[in-house]
Write an enzyme that holds these catalytic residues in place. Structure first.
Site, PDB file in Angstrom:
ATOM      1  N   CYS B 247      39.964  39.307  44.998  1.00 53.85           N
ATOM      2  CA  CYS B 247      40.640  40.600  44.844  1.00 53.85           C
ATOM      3  C   CYS B 247      39.664  41.564  44.189  1.00 53.85           C
ATOM      4  O   CYS B 247      38.607  41.850  44.738  1.00 53.85           O
ATOM      5  CB  CYS B 247      41.948  40.468  44.080  1.00 53.85           C
ATOM      6  SG  CYS B 247      41.797  39.794  42.417  1.00 53.85           S
ATOM      7  N   ARG B 252      44.641  38.882  40.781  1.00 50.99           N
ATOM      8  CA  ARG B 252      45.629  38.805  41.861  1.00 50.99           C
ATOM      9  C   ARG B 252      45.328  37.639  42.794  1.00 50.99           C
ATOM     10  O   ARG B 252      46.223  37.014  43.343  1.00 50.99           O
ATOM     11  CB  ARG B 252      45.636  40.125  42.652  1.00 50.99           C
ATOM     12  CG  ARG B 252      46.301  41.272  41.929  1.00 50.99           C
ATOM     13  CD  ARG B 252      46.120  42.572  42.692  1.00 50.99           C
ATOM     14  NE  ARG B 252      44.742  43.054  42.633  1.00 50.99           N
ATOM     15  CZ  ARG B 252      44.284  44.118  43.291  1.00 50.99           C
ATOM     16  NH1 ARG B 252      45.094  44.783  44.094  1.00 50.99           N
ATOM     17  NH2 ARG B 252      43.032  44.504  43.170  1.00 50.99           N
TER      18      ARG B 252
END
Lengths: 149, 302
Positions: B247, B252
């Site tokens: 990410c 994430r």
């Protein structure tokens, strides 16, 4: 630090006197103490400006007295699940609310760094707080310009 | 000695149901010896505003990252942290946090780098606990220090570095950022400020599967069949694939790493924590712009 209004200078001193973990506790106290919006803003969210630099939704508005030393009145709205952002907003509220417009404009843009939180709080968030201050100063300038036009 | 797993029927369909607990299960097991509840949030003050009774806080930035080098704490640092939080090598650790467990998943992934065996996520995270009106407290626990062993961090199994990703090109890559970050329109999350990447776009061949697709409205993980549809049918992952997820800084993609590894059962998934803030600043690495995945270069760039 000479350019800070007395209330804000006092807050900076309070933070500086503490250990880092206590600084976070103090920021939490500020977060808890952020006043609710008065109804004239709470009922009219369109009057508030969003601070886009912040990761969490925060909105601000201000009013400048029409005469005298042109005191600035600040209003913030931030959700309870964003306590860090609320805490920063509350520091600015307590430190700057009621200060003369020129004193607000004289606050250095990097003032948030004086709180001694740069190790605990990521640069991204520090930029968010600087963003709040920059927007406040811009709105003050606009209000002064509108008043003298 | 581990604590019994949550027999919740939704979890039974996942590859590793023991990796999740429900809010109801956690409420019933609070205070059980051997269980340590950990809150890990993006907002550094959120825990202080009220947390699950008995939960300790672990901050991704000040606790898990090395203060100087862009890296995680080492084995000694992790042992010190675990000791301070009252966690033993045998503790059952349940982690929860804000934003559908982004940072909780990130913390879980770091626990896994150190081979902590029994570490689970609270399905739905902090928001679900709060939404259900469950108890929160500001009282901070003062756990007794434990004797957590110094375990060497294993960076080979579930962590990928930039040279690993270059060698990996041609094999499945999952970009979990927002569509605007993937196409190169922007280098940061929507509503997040610009955060330091000189180039926008994605790693060539990476499939775009924004992390949040794995989460339902209430922040819980989607059911197994829905996840299969997203990652196998949608992104084209197949049994036995060697997968790297990335990410912006690896938080994430930890969420996606958790989904692929523990919910769908992929055995070879690595998180590239350097992610776009490294790749988008690196010299002469290939980048694809736009919505197309792009081609792997015939010869590695370096």
């Amino acid at each position: 630090m000479s350019a800070l209004p007395p209330a804000l200078a006092g807050i900076v001193e309070d933070f500086a006197a503490l250990e880092e973990s206590q600084r976070l506790e103090l920021l939490l106290e500020f977060s808890d103490a952020l006043p609710e919006l008065p109804p004239r803003f709470a009922d009219h969210p369109e009057l508030l400006e969003q601070v886009a630099e912040c990761q969490s939704p925060i909105f601000l508005a201000l009013e400048v007295d029409p005469e005298g030393e042109r005191a600035v009145h600040l209003f913030f709205s931030a959700p309870p699940e964003a306590p860090t952002t609320r805490g920063f907003a509350s520091v600015l509220h307590e430190g700057l609310d009621g200060a003369p417009a020129q004193a607000v404009l004289d606050v250095p843009d990097d003032m948030p760094h004086l709180l001694g939180l740069t190790r605990a709080i990521t640069p991204l968030r520090m930029r968010g707080m600087s963003g709040m201050l920059v927007r406040i100063k811009r709105q003050v300038r606009e209000a002064l310009a509108a008043g003298t036009a | 000695m581990s604590i019994a797993t949550d027999p919740h029927p939704k979890f039974a369909a996942y590859a590793h149901p023991e990796r999740l607990v429900s809010t109801g299960w956690l409420a019933a097991h609070l205070g059980e010896p051997g269980l340590v509840v950990v809150e890990s949030d993006e907002d550094i003050l959120l825990y202080e505003t009220g947390h699950i009774p008995g939960a300790v806080k672990i901050d991704w930035h000040t606790d898990l990252n090395d203060e100087v080098t862009r890296d995680y704490v080492d084995g000694a640092g992790f042992a010190r942290l675990m000791s301070a939080k009252g966690i033993t090598r045998d503790s059952t650790v349940v982690i929860y946090g804000d934003k559908s467990n982004w940072w909780a998943a990130y913390a879980l992934w770091v626990f896994t780098l150190f081979g902590h065996r029994d570490v689970r996520l609270l399905d739905g995270g902090r928001d679900k606990w709060v939404a259900e009106g469950r108890e929160l407290t500001r009282a901070k626990p003062a756990p007794a220090a434990t004797d957590y062993p110094v375990v060497e961090r294993d960076d080979a199994s579930i962590r990928a570095f930039l040279p690993d990703v270059l060698k990996h090109l041609g094999k499945p890559l999952i970009d979990v950022r927002s569509p605007e970050e993937y196409t190169g329109e922007r280098t940061h999350m929507p509503a997040y400020p610009e955060e330091g990447a000189l180039r926008g776009g994605h790693i060539p061949t990476a499939a775009s599967v924004p992390w949040a697709r794995a989460a339902a409205e209430d922040g819980t993980f989607r059911e197994r069949a829905e996840l299969e549809a997203i990652y196998r049918d949608g992104a084209g992952l197949a049994e036995g694939d060697d997968v790297i997820a990335y990410c912006r800084i690896g938080e994430r993609s930890s969420h996606t790493w958790f989904v692929l590894t523990h919910l769908l059962g992929f055995g070879n998934v690595r998180n590239y924590d350097g992610s776009w803030t490294e790749w988008g600043n690196a010299v002469r690495v290939p980048i694809a712009k736009g919505a197309e995945r792009g081609e792997a270069p015939a010869v590695p760039a370096r």
